[in-house]
Design a protein around this motif. Structure first.
Motif, mmCIF file in Angstrom:
data_model
loop_
_atom_site.group_PDB
_atom_site.id
_atom_site.type_symbol
_atom_site.label_atom_id
_atom_site.label_comp_id
_atom_site.label_asym_id
_atom_site.label_seq_id
_atom_site.Cartn_x
_atom_site.Cartn_y
_atom_site.Cartn_z
ATOM 1 N N LYS A 180 -31.659 -16.075 21.906
ATOM 2 C CA LYS A 180 -31.509 -17.519 22.099
ATOM 3 C C LYS A 180 -32.477 -18.034 23.177
ATOM 4 O O LYS A 180 -33.151 -19.054 22.990
ATOM 5 C CB LYS A 180 -30.061 -17.815 22.516
ATOM 6 N N THR A 181 -32.554 -17.304 24.273
ATOM 7 C CA THR A 181 -33.476 -17.689 25.351
ATOM 8 C C THR A 181 -34.916 -17.549 24.877
ATOM 9 O O THR A 181 -35.771 -18.379 25.187
ATOM 10 C CB THR A 181 -33.236 -16.803 26.594
ATOM 11 N N SER A 182 -35.158 -16.496 24.124
ATOM 12 C CA SER A 182 -36.489 -16.271 23.566
ATOM 13 C C SER A 182 -36.908 -17.456 22.685
ATOM 14 O O SER A 182 -38.042 -17.943 22.778
ATOM 15 C CB SER A 182 -36.483 -14.977 22.766
ATOM 16 N N ASP A 183 -35.988 -17.954 21.848
ATOM 17 C CA ASP A 183 -36.278 -19.123 20.999
ATOM 18 C C ASP A 183 -36.664 -20.337 21.843
ATOM 19 O O ASP A 183 -37.576 -21.084 21.496
ATOM 20 C CB ASP A 183 -35.049 -19.489 20.146
ATOM 21 N N LYS A 184 -35.938 -20.518 22.947
ATOM 22 C CA LYS A 184 -36.208 -21.658 23.830
ATOM 23 C C LYS A 184 -37.612 -21.584 24.414
ATOM 24 O O LYS A 184 -38.331 -22.574 24.476
ATOM 25 C CB LYS A 184 -35.208 -21.656 25.003
ATOM 26 N N ILE A 185 -37.976 -20.380 24.870
ATOM 27 C CA ILE A 185 -39.307 -20.181 25.478
ATOM 28 C C ILE A 185 -40.390 -20.415 24.423
ATOM 29 O O ILE A 185 -41.408 -21.060 24.687
ATOM 30 C CB ILE A 185 -39.425 -18.761 26.082
ATOM 31 N N GLN A 186 -40.141 -19.907 23.200
ATOM 32 C CA GLN A 186 -41.114 -20.103 22.119
ATOM 33 C C GLN A 186 -41.324 -21.588 21.843
ATOM 34 O O GLN A 186 -42.458 -22.066 21.762
ATOM 35 C CB GLN A 186 -40.623 -19.416 20.836
ATOM 36 N N THR A 187 -40.213 -22.317 21.713
ATOM 37 C CA THR A 187 -40.290 -23.753 21.447
ATOM 38 C C THR A 187 -41.048 -24.466 22.563
ATOM 39 O O THR A 187 -41.911 -25.312 22.308
ATOM 40 C CB THR A 187 -38.862 -24.341 21.319
ATOM 41 N N LEU A 188 -40.731 -24.080 23.796
ATOM 42 C CA LEU A 188 -41.383 -24.696 24.952
ATOM 43 C C LEU A 188 -42.902 -24.489 24.908
ATOM 44 O O LEU A 188 -43.680 -25.430 25.103
ATOM 45 C CB LEU A 188 -40.779 -24.101 26.233
ATOM 46 N N LEU A 189 -43.316 -23.260 24.626
ATOM 47 C CA LEU A 189 -44.756 -22.962 24.593
ATOM 48 C C LEU A 189 -45.464 -23.759 23.494
ATOM 49 O O LEU A 189 -46.537 -24.323 23.718
ATOM 50 C CB LEU A 189 -44.985 -21.460 24.397
ATOM 51 N N PHE A 190 -44.843 -23.843 22.304
ATOM 52 C CA PHE A 190 -45.479 -24.599 21.215
ATOM 53 C C PHE A 190 -45.467 -26.102 21.502
ATOM 54 O O PHE A 190 -46.411 -26.811 21.138
ATOM 55 C CB PHE A 190 -44.830 -24.283 19.867
ATOM 56 N N ASP A 191 -44.410 -26.586 22.157
ATOM 57 C CA ASP A 191 -44.369 -28.008 22.542
ATOM 58 C C ASP A 191 -45.535 -28.339 23.475
ATOM 59 O O ASP A 191 -46.194 -29.371 23.319
ATOM 60 C CB ASP A 191 -43.043 -28.341 23.258
ATOM 61 N N ILE A 192 -45.767 -27.453 24.444
ATOM 62 C CA ILE A 192 -46.858 -27.648 25.411
ATOM 63 C C ILE A 192 -48.201 -27.649 24.671
ATOM 64 O O ILE A 192 -49.065 -28.487 24.898
ATOM 65 C CB ILE A 192 -46.837 -26.517 26.472
ATOM 66 N N VAL A 202 -51.301 -15.819 23.237
ATOM 67 C CA VAL A 202 -50.083 -15.077 23.566
ATOM 68 C C VAL A 202 -50.136 -13.660 22.997
ATOM 69 O O VAL A 202 -50.500 -13.454 21.835
ATOM 70 C CB VAL A 202 -48.837 -15.817 23.002
ATOM 71 N N VAL A 203 -49.792 -12.695 23.827
ATOM 72 C CA VAL A 203 -49.614 -11.319 23.373
ATOM 73 C C VAL A 203 -48.139 -11.114 23.052
ATOM 74 O O VAL A 203 -47.264 -11.492 23.845
ATOM 75 C CB VAL A 203 -50.026 -10.317 24.476
ATOM 76 N N THR A 204 -47.870 -10.559 21.887
ATOM 77 C CA THR A 204 -46.477 -10.278 21.546
ATOM 78 C C THR A 204 -46.421 -9.100 20.567
ATOM 79 O O THR A 204 -47.380 -8.845 19.847
ATOM 80 C CB THR A 204 -45.790 -11.511 20.915
ATOM 81 N N HIS A 205 -45.318 -8.370 20.570
ATOM 82 C CA HIS A 205 -45.162 -7.416 19.472
ATOM 83 C C HIS A 205 -44.061 -7.870 18.528
ATOM 84 O O HIS A 205 -43.613 -7.120 17.664
ATOM 85 C CB HIS A 205 -44.973 -5.969 19.966
ATOM 86 N N ASP A 206 -43.667 -9.157 18.682
ATOM 87 C CA ASP A 206 -42.650 -9.755 17.819
ATOM 88 C C ASP A 206 -43.340 -10.466 16.644
ATOM 89 O O ASP A 206 -43.967 -11.504 16.802
ATOM 90 C CB ASP A 206 -41.838 -10.747 18.670
ATOM 91 N N ASP A 207 -43.236 -9.866 15.458
ATOM 92 C CA ASP A 207 -43.919 -10.381 14.274
ATOM 93 C C ASP A 207 -43.474 -11.789 13.886
ATOM 94 O O ASP A 207 -44.290 -12.606 13.462
ATOM 95 C CB ASP A 207 -43.674 -9.436 13.089
ATOM 96 N N ASP A 208 -42.179 -12.069 14.038
ATOM 97 C CA ASP A 208 -41.673 -13.400 13.660
ATOM 98 C C ASP A 208 -42.259 -14.475 14.568
ATOM 99 O O ASP A 208 -42.619 -15.564 14.115
ATOM 100 C CB ASP A 208 -40.138 -13.438 13.741
ATOM 101 N N PHE A 209 -42.347 -14.166 15.842
ATOM 102 C CA PHE A 209 -42.970 -15.076 16.810
ATOM 103 C C PHE A 209 -44.443 -15.263 16.441
ATOM 104 O O PHE A 209 -44.945 -16.389 16.337
ATOM 105 C CB PHE A 209 -42.807 -14.478 18.216
ATOM 106 N N ALA A 210 -45.121 -14.162 16.183
ATOM 107 C CA ALA A 210 -46.565 -14.198 15.895
ATOM 108 C C ALA A 210 -46.883 -15.104 14.707
ATOM 109 O O ALA A 210 -47.895 -15.812 14.695
ATOM 110 C CB ALA A 210 -47.077 -12.786 15.647
ATOM 111 N N LYS A 211 -45.991 -15.106 13.712
ATOM 112 C CA LYS A 211 -46.251 -15.872 12.481
ATOM 113 C C LYS A 211 -46.272 -17.378 12.717
ATOM 114 O O LYS A 211 -46.753 -18.137 11.890
ATOM 115 C CB LYS A 211 -45.213 -15.516 11.423
ATOM 116 N N LYS A 212 -45.712 -17.823 13.841
ATOM 117 C CA LYS A 212 -45.658 -19.263 14.131
ATOM 118 C C LYS A 212 -46.967 -19.798 14.732
ATOM 119 O O LYS A 212 -47.109 -20.997 14.930
ATOM 120 C CB LYS A 212 -44.501 -19.550 15.096
ATOM 121 N N PHE A 213 -47.892 -18.905 15.038
ATOM 122 C CA PHE A 213 -49.149 -19.336 15.661
ATOM 123 C C PHE A 213 -50.164 -19.756 14.602
ATOM 124 O O PHE A 213 -50.089 -19.331 13.453
ATOM 125 C CB PHE A 213 -49.738 -18.185 16.497
ATOM 126 N N ASP A 214 -51.126 -20.608 15.008
ATOM 127 C CA ASP A 214 -52.188 -21.028 14.081
ATOM 128 C C ASP A 214 -52.917 -19.803 13.536
ATOM 129 O O ASP A 214 -53.252 -19.743 12.364
ATOM 130 C CB ASP A 214 -53.216 -21.921 14.794
#
Ligand SMILES: Nc1ncnc2c1ncn2[C@@H]1O[C@H](COP(=O)(O)OP(=O)(O)OP(=O)(O)O)[C@@H](O)[C@H]1O
Ligand SMILES: [Mg+2]
Length: 232
Positions: A180-192, A202-214
């Protein structure tokens, strides 16, 4: 125009540079883009990000930022670019736990103060604006140590934002956080990224997070083995 461009970057360690961590990396990042660097532990993600962020020097290859060849610049100029144009959310850049949230976020402004010449009051206003952006204004006078993990991560994001940078580099910004906190941080970063047009790397090993990037770059053993773009 390409904003950041890496051309045939190699990075090696060891006496005879026998240990090759990055092998012939070519990539370009456009201004305002969001880019994820993905890969297994030890694949070279942090090393690549440190080179992109001008925190480390490659063994060979060239880095072009805004049409400037970085190797041709004096160290002082490189430091100035880093301090004024980049924001960092790196887990190894710990906060000062006993200091207030406000003072922790103030730090980049103090480093860049030579060129900015802001008054103490103007700096404080900028800090409070950055804290407001991450919804932590009410914690400004709390000790950094007293915050939750997610709040600490948001303070790191506020600190990255305070200089109004062109690029934010974040190494595993959602590591060690619950979903849940991770989702908040993700949303915040994309909002910015969207609202301020700040380029996000962003470096991540989370594939679901990675897919949201351009765009996503997949690293394996120091090489980019795949590159994806989101065209929506
Ligand atoms: N200063 C150094 N000296 C020697 N080897 C190093 C150094 N820094 C990194 N390495 C090696 O380079 C490889 C890549 O490291 P890096 O930190 O870039 O990986 P990573 O993809 O970020 O991994 P993780 O997901 O675990 O953070 C590793 O094998 C590491 O041991
Ligand atoms: Mg790493």
């Amino acid at each position: 125009m390409n904003f950041i461009e890496l051309k045939n970057i190699n990075k090696s360690y060891g006496k005879n540079q026998q240990y090759k961590v990055l092998k012939g990396i070519n990539l370009t990042i456009q201004q305002g883009e969001s880019v994820a660097i993905v890969g297994k532990s030890g694949s070279g993600k942090s090393t690549l990000m440190h080179i992109l962020a001008l925190l480390d020097i490659p063994t060979s290859g060239s880095i072009v930022l805004n049409s400037m060849e970085i190797e041709a610049l004096k160290e002082k100029k490189v430091n100035q670019i880093r301090n004024e144009q980049f924001g960092f959310v790196f887990q190894q850049f710990f906060m000062k736990p006993k200091d207030t949230v406000l003072n922790n976020v103030l730090l980049p402004l103090q480093i860049a103060s030579e060129s900015y010449k802001l008054s103490a009051k103007q700096r404080k206003i900028k800090v409070l604006e950055a804290l407001e952006a991450v919804d932590l204004k009410e914690k400004a006078l709390s000790r950094a140590a007293d915050l939750s993990g997610g709040q600490k991560q948001r303070v790191c994001i506020a600190r990255a934002l305070v200089n109004n940078p062109g690029v934010i580099f974040a190494d595993e910004p959602t590591g060690n956080l619950d979903s849940k906190t991770s989702d908040k941080i993700q949303t915040l970063l994309f909002d910015i990224n969207k609202a301020k047009g700040i380029t996000l790397v962003v470096v991540t090993h989370d594939d679901d997070f990675a897919k949201k990037f351009d765009r996503q770059f997949y690293l394996q053993d120091g090489e980019i083995i795949k590159e994806y773009s989101n065209d929506n």
